[in-house]
Design an enzyme around this catalytic site. Structure first.
Site, PDB file in Angstrom:
ATOM      1  N   CYS A   2      44.969  34.180  31.344  1.00  0.00           N
ATOM      2  CA  CYS A   2      46.438  33.739  30.649  1.00  0.00           C
ATOM      3  C   CYS A   2      47.313  34.053  31.496  1.00  0.00           C
ATOM      4  O   CYS A   2      47.379  34.098  31.987  1.00  0.00           O
ATOM      5  CB  CYS A   2      45.429  33.832  29.477  1.00  0.00           C
ATOM      6  SG  CYS A   2      44.183  33.390  28.413  1.00  0.00           S
ATOM      7  N   ARG A  27      45.920  32.091  38.765  1.00  0.00           N
ATOM      8  CA  ARG A  27      45.281  33.123  37.897  1.00  0.00           C
ATOM      9  C   ARG A  27      44.478  32.705  37.474  1.00  0.00           C
ATOM     10  O   ARG A  27      43.350  33.431  37.091  1.00  0.00           O
ATOM     11  CB  ARG A  27      46.364  33.249  36.526  1.00  0.00           C
ATOM     12  CG  ARG A  27      47.766  34.323  36.893  1.00  0.00           C
ATOM     13  CD  ARG A  27      48.774  34.391  36.088  1.00  0.00           C
ATOM     14  NE  ARG A  27      47.842  35.557  35.459  1.00  0.00           N
ATOM     15  CZ  ARG A  27      48.121  37.234  35.992  1.00  0.00           C
ATOM     16  NH1 ARG A  27      48.610  37.625  36.645  1.00  0.00           N
ATOM     17  NH2 ARG A  27      47.664  38.164  35.059  1.00  0.00           N
ATOM     18  N   TRP A  79      41.902  31.403  29.167  1.00  0.00           N
ATOM     19  CA  TRP A  79      41.071  31.398  29.990  1.00  0.00           C
ATOM     20  C   TRP A  79      39.887  32.044  29.207  1.00  0.00           C
ATOM     21  O   TRP A  79      40.193  33.376  28.710  1.00  0.00           O
ATOM     22  CB  TRP A  79      41.163  32.151  31.355  1.00  0.00           C
ATOM     23  CG  TRP A  79      39.972  32.840  32.089  1.00  0.00           C
ATOM     24  CD1 TRP A  79      39.557  31.519  32.965  1.00  0.00           C
ATOM     25  CD2 TRP A  79      39.077  33.586  31.907  1.00  0.00           C
ATOM     26  NE1 TRP A  79      38.012  32.483  33.592  1.00  0.00           N
ATOM     27  CE2 TRP A  79      37.621  33.357  33.109  1.00  0.00           C
ATOM     28  CE3 TRP A  79      38.587  34.640  30.808  1.00  0.00           C
ATOM     29  CZ2 TRP A  79      36.328  34.306  33.364  1.00  0.00           C
ATOM     30  CZ3 TRP A  79      38.060  35.556  30.999  1.00  0.00           C
ATOM     31  CH2 TRP A  79      36.324  34.748  32.174  1.00  0.00           C
ATOM     32  N   ASN A 105      48.656  36.598  25.742  1.00  0.00           N
ATOM     33  CA  ASN A 105      47.449  37.757  26.346  1.00  0.00           C
ATOM     34  C   ASN A 105      46.701  38.145  25.816  1.00  0.00           C
ATOM     35  O   ASN A 105      47.581  39.236  24.929  1.00  0.00           O
ATOM     36  CB  ASN A 105      47.625  37.271  27.788  1.00  0.00           C
ATOM     37  CG  ASN A 105      48.089  36.140  28.782  1.00  0.00           C
ATOM     38  OD1 ASN A 105      48.382  35.266  27.841  1.00  0.00           O
ATOM     39  ND2 ASN A 105      49.336  36.438  29.949  1.00  0.00           N
ATOM     40  N   GLY A 106      45.566  38.478  26.400  1.00  0.00           N
ATOM     41  CA  GLY A 106      44.452  40.155  25.907  1.00  0.00           C
ATOM     42  C   GLY A 106      43.520  39.692  24.598  1.00  0.00           C
ATOM     43  O   GLY A 106      43.724  38.144  24.700  1.00  0.00           O
ATOM     44  N   GLU A 487      31.567  43.406  51.107  1.00  0.00           N
ATOM     45  CA  GLU A 487      32.847  42.107  50.834  1.00  0.00           C
ATOM     46  C   GLU A 487      32.023  40.810  51.298  1.00  0.00           C
ATOM     47  O   GLU A 487      33.415  39.933  50.691  1.00  0.00           O
ATOM     48  CB  GLU A 487      34.236  43.261  51.549  1.00  0.00           C
ATOM     49  CG  GLU A 487      35.222  42.311  51.138  1.00  0.00           C
ATOM     50  CD  GLU A 487      35.581  41.737  49.519  1.00  0.00           C
ATOM     51  OE1 GLU A 487      35.346  42.212  48.860  1.00  0.00           O
ATOM     52  OE2 GLU A 487      36.749  41.422  50.240  1.00  0.00           O
ATOM     53  N   LYS A 491      32.897  37.259  49.008  1.00  0.00           N
ATOM     54  CA  LYS A 491      33.978  36.262  49.226  1.00  0.00           C
ATOM     55  C   LYS A 491      32.919  34.859  49.419  1.00  0.00           C
ATOM     56  O   LYS A 491      33.511  34.033  49.083  1.00  0.00           O
ATOM     57  CB  LYS A 491      34.439  36.729  50.845  1.00  0.00           C
ATOM     58  CG  LYS A 491      35.994  38.035  50.723  1.00  0.00           C
ATOM     59  CD  LYS A 491      37.251  37.288  49.661  1.00  0.00           C
ATOM     60  CE  LYS A 491      37.732  37.829  49.042  1.00  0.00           C
ATOM     61  NZ  LYS A 491      37.243  38.880  48.743  1.00  0.00           N
ATOM     62  N   GLU A 494      32.454  33.464  45.991  1.00  0.00           N
ATOM     63  CA  GLU A 494      32.917  32.973  45.005  1.00  0.00           C
ATOM     64  C   GLU A 494      33.621  31.507  45.380  1.00  0.00           C
ATOM     65  O   GLU A 494      34.135  30.911  44.250  1.00  0.00           O
ATOM     66  CB  GLU A 494      33.898  35.083  45.119  1.00  0.00           C
ATOM     67  CG  GLU A 494      34.999  35.205  45.727  1.00  0.00           C
ATOM     68  CD  GLU A 494      35.693  36.183  45.582  1.00  0.00           C
ATOM     69  OE1 GLU A 494      36.066  35.934  44.448  1.00  0.00           O
ATOM     70  OE2 GLU A 494      36.329  36.934  46.524  1.00  0.00           O
ATOM     71  N   HIS A 510      13.395  47.078  52.601  1.00  0.00           N
ATOM     72  CA  HIS A 510      12.746  47.767  51.726  1.00  0.00           C
ATOM     73  C   HIS A 510      12.397  46.306  50.636  1.00  0.00           C
ATOM     74  O   HIS A 510      12.878  46.871  48.998  1.00  0.00           O
ATOM     75  CB  HIS A 510      13.278  49.065  50.988  1.00  0.00           C
ATOM     76  CG  HIS A 510      13.691  49.863  52.019  1.00  0.00           C
ATOM     77  ND1 HIS A 510      12.409  51.439  51.909  1.00  0.00           N
ATOM     78  CD2 HIS A 510      14.861  50.603  53.136  1.00  0.00           C
ATOM     79  CE1 HIS A 510      12.643  52.217  53.618  1.00  0.00           C
ATOM     80  NE2 HIS A 510      14.370  51.289  53.945  1.00  0.00           N
ATOM     81  N   LYS A 609      42.606  35.354  38.104  1.00  0.00           N
ATOM     82  CA  LYS A 609      43.169  36.126  39.342  1.00  0.00           C
ATOM     83  C   LYS A 609      43.031  37.980  39.053  1.00  0.00           C
ATOM     84  O   LYS A 609      42.776  39.090  39.482  1.00  0.00           O
ATOM     85  CB  LYS A 609      44.676  35.989  39.764  1.00  0.00           C
ATOM     86  CG  LYS A 609      45.121  37.175  40.829  1.00  0.00           C
ATOM     87  CD  LYS A 609      43.877  36.320  42.451  1.00  0.00           C
ATOM     88  CE  LYS A 609      44.891  37.561  43.073  1.00  0.00           C
ATOM     89  NZ  LYS A 609      44.286  37.760  44.191  1.00  0.00           N
TER      90      LYS A 609
END
Ligand code: F6R
Length: 614
Positions: A2, A27, A79, A105-106, A487, A491, A494, A510, A609
């Site tokens: 948010c 964000r 969000w 926010n939160g 990583e 990338k 996402e 394995h 974000k």
């Protein structure tokens, strides 16, 4: 996640607020809203969807009305957490009188209890959100008559995290803000005051900012900023200077923020290293760590805690600490840390790694580590962020604002900072000055090496074509390049929505090797660093199952070229810095695959974000 903005001053608030809200779009969000104070009443608009849709509605409905000229208001990007992205759930939310508007926010953890209590007293709620409960609570505590008193009382009752901004119809020109665990930045302008949850939203107007502390409350007008604690005691908070300007938060001619940030890495790495390397003494100078050589020598174990990309940087860091400082090192998923019973002592140094400095799980791990008496430090990018403040000491990345949701330049700076930190620890323990000086040369070479990787952009774009139509892919690596395989796969997932798995090259046989066939490409990190010879065998294993292999090799490599379908040749580099060199190529690869697949690169679906919820 948010985003909050607020404005009070001589300019038209709707236009200013929407302009600033756009700077928070990166964000990640799913709805947007605005409320302004006009002639003793509130005007508001909110909706699911984009800020542009909100801007269009504002243009249609407010142009030529008093709302257009309002000088004070708040706005928000949401969000979704409590309830789906609908108009009713979008912020702002209102108290029972409809005269108080609040953006938040939160998460209010005890909102269900508070809601029950308020409903029992006749309050009617229109949304599923925790935020609306807070708005009603403030109204019921007498905000209209005594805003600060109501805020202090509300902060005593609510549990959880909040960054809030409030306007009230009875008090034009005023905004109230408060924070607990979710950032609020106040911009100190010329006869105007701005509010944001992130400095990126307001640097276009001013670079003089005040970061609120936890449990601070502030009353703002165009010409005054009065900060108080939650106990209603006046406090003064320092005005800081944001050391980057608005250009850093804009695309600067690149098609996407992500591409811009990938290309910024020679400079961001230089900024992370600037003034921190001492070749004569063969060590790094990291003043923010605030640890004497004696204290460093006393550390018994390093525990790196982080999430996502930062966790991958931590995995590289762990190898650095073991290798250079002879120090046992563990890397821990922050989300699990406090749910286990981590064995910590004052001689364990817990290093929290976070670009945003706001990630809820990493913050919770910091608090758990403090509770258990461990020593703490942070590696953060965002100055003044919660993790940077709560760890109390550490190393800033100085990588500049990272706007693309997919982390790129922060990762490479995190790795560089971890390398410098391990070097410093090594020099306080067993590493010789000569060895230290040699490592410094390798670190100094990094920006130049990254520049050369960036010159391969076209080549990587061509290689991306062999991945773009796949449904699944594997990334494999060993040693220092194993975290880079993870990583690289992250990338790709996402931003291109292509399913990719990062695996240790030896682990493939394995189990997951069962999935390989000609439709499943494998990206093999096979630079000429320790582990390369074994990688050749692993690549052969993939080829034997018909999987096309894109091998990332060191220039001049002859053997692997004959086995892999495609090779991307990167400049020769020292093993210690190879994770950075390989990561930049992986970022470009993911970027080009996503572009070929027509994905929304800077704001991938469902992502935010900074992840401020657990
Ligand atoms: C991936 C990405 C995330 C973050 C993670 C932690 O590209 O950006 O995986 O790395 O959410 O965020 P920070 O570093 O802000 O704690």
């Amino acid at each position: 996640m948010c985003g909050i903005v607020g404005y009070t001053g001589p300019r038209a608030a709707p236009e200013t607020l929407i302009g600033n809200l756009r700077r928070l779009e990166y964000r990640g969000y799913d709805s947007a809203g605005i409320a302004v104070v006009v002639d003793g009443s509130l005007q508001s608009l909110k909706l699911p969807g984009k800020v542009q849709t909100l801007a269009d509605r504002v243009a249609v409905e407010w142009t030529g009305t008093p709302a257009e000229g309002s000088r004070c208001g708040i706005a928000h990007t949401r969000w979704a957490t409590h309830g789906p992205p609908t108009e009713a759930n979008a912020h702002p939310h209102f108290d029972a009188s409809g005269r108080l508007a609040l953006v938040h926010n939160g998460i209010i953890d005890n909102y269900a209890d508070l809601r029950r209590q308020l409903e029992a007293r006749g309050h009617v709620f229109r949304s599923d959100t925790d935020t609306e409960v807070l708005a009603h609570l403030l109204g019921s505590l007498g905000f209209a008559d005594d805003p600060i008193g109501a805020l202090c009382a509300a902060l005593r009752q609510v549990e959880g995290t909040l960054g809030i901004a409030i306007v009230h119809a009875d008090r034009p020109g005023r905004i109230w803000v408060a924070r607990r665990g979710s950032p609020i930045v106040i911009g100190v302008g010329e006869a105007e005051t701005l509010v944001a949850s992130d400095a990126a939203a307001i640097v276009a107007h001013t670079n003089r900012v005040i970061y609120l502390d936890d449990d601070d409350i502030a009353e703002l007008s165009a010409g005054s900023i009065e900060v108080r604690t939650a106990h209603n005691t006046p406090v003064s908070r320092t005005v800081s200077q944001v050391d980057w300007d608005v250009r850093a938060a804009e695309k600067g001619g690149f098609e996407h923020f992500m591409l811009k940030e990938i290309f910024e890495q020679p400079e961001s790495l230089e900024n992370s290293m600037r003034g921190r390397l001492d070749p004569a003494a063969g060590t790094a100078k990291l003043g923010g760590l605030a640890m004497t050589p004696r204290e460093i020598a006393d550390v018994r174990r390093v525990v790196l805690v982080a999430c996502g990309t930062s966790l991958h940087a931590g995995m590289v860091g762990r190898l650095y600490f073991e290798d250079l400082a002879d120090l046992p090192a563990a890397v821990e998923q922050a989300a699990e840390f406090r749910y286990r019973n981590p064995i910590l002592s004052p001689r364990d140094l817990v290093v929290a790694i976070s670009q945003s400095g706001e990630t809820a799980d990493t913050l919770a791990a910091v608090r758990e580590a403090r509770q258990k008496g461990a020593a703490l430090c942070g590696i953060c990018n965002v100055v003044g962020s919660t993790i940077a403040r709560e760890t109390g000491r550490g190393v800033y990345l100085h990588a500049g604002p990272e706007i693309g949701v997919a982390s790129t330049k922060a990762f490479t700076s995190q790795v560089a900072v971890l390398l410098m930190m391990a070097l410093k620890f090594g020099r306080c323990r067993r590493l010789s000055r000569e060895a230290g000086t040699e490592i410094i040369e390798q670190v100094h070479a990094l920006p130049g090496l990254v520049r050369r990787v960036l010159e391969l952009n076209e080549r990587v774009a061509r290689a991306a074509a062999s991945l773009a139509d796949a449904r699944d892919a594997f990334y494999i690596g060993r040693g220092l390049l194993y975290p880079v395989a993870l990583e690289g796969a992250l990338k790709l997932k996402e931003i291109s929505y292509l399913h990719a798995e990062g695996y240790h090259a030896a682990e493939l046989k394995h189990g997951p090797i069962a999935l390989l066939d000609p439709s499943v490409p494998v990206v093999a990190l096979a630079l000429d660093v320790p582990g390369r010879d074994k990688m050749i065998g692993n690549i052969q294993e993939c080829r034997a199952r018909g999987a096309p292999v894109i091998a990332v090799v060191t220039e001049g490599e002859t053997t692997i070229g004959g086995i892999a379908q495609e090779t991307i040749e990167l400049p020769r580099c020292a093993p210690l810095v190879s994770p950075v060199v390989a990561a930049v190529a992986m970022q470009l690869l993911a970027y080009h695959v996503a572009r070929l697949r027509g994905c929304e690169i800077d704001q991938p679906r469902n992502l935010a974000k900074s992840v401020t919820v657990e």
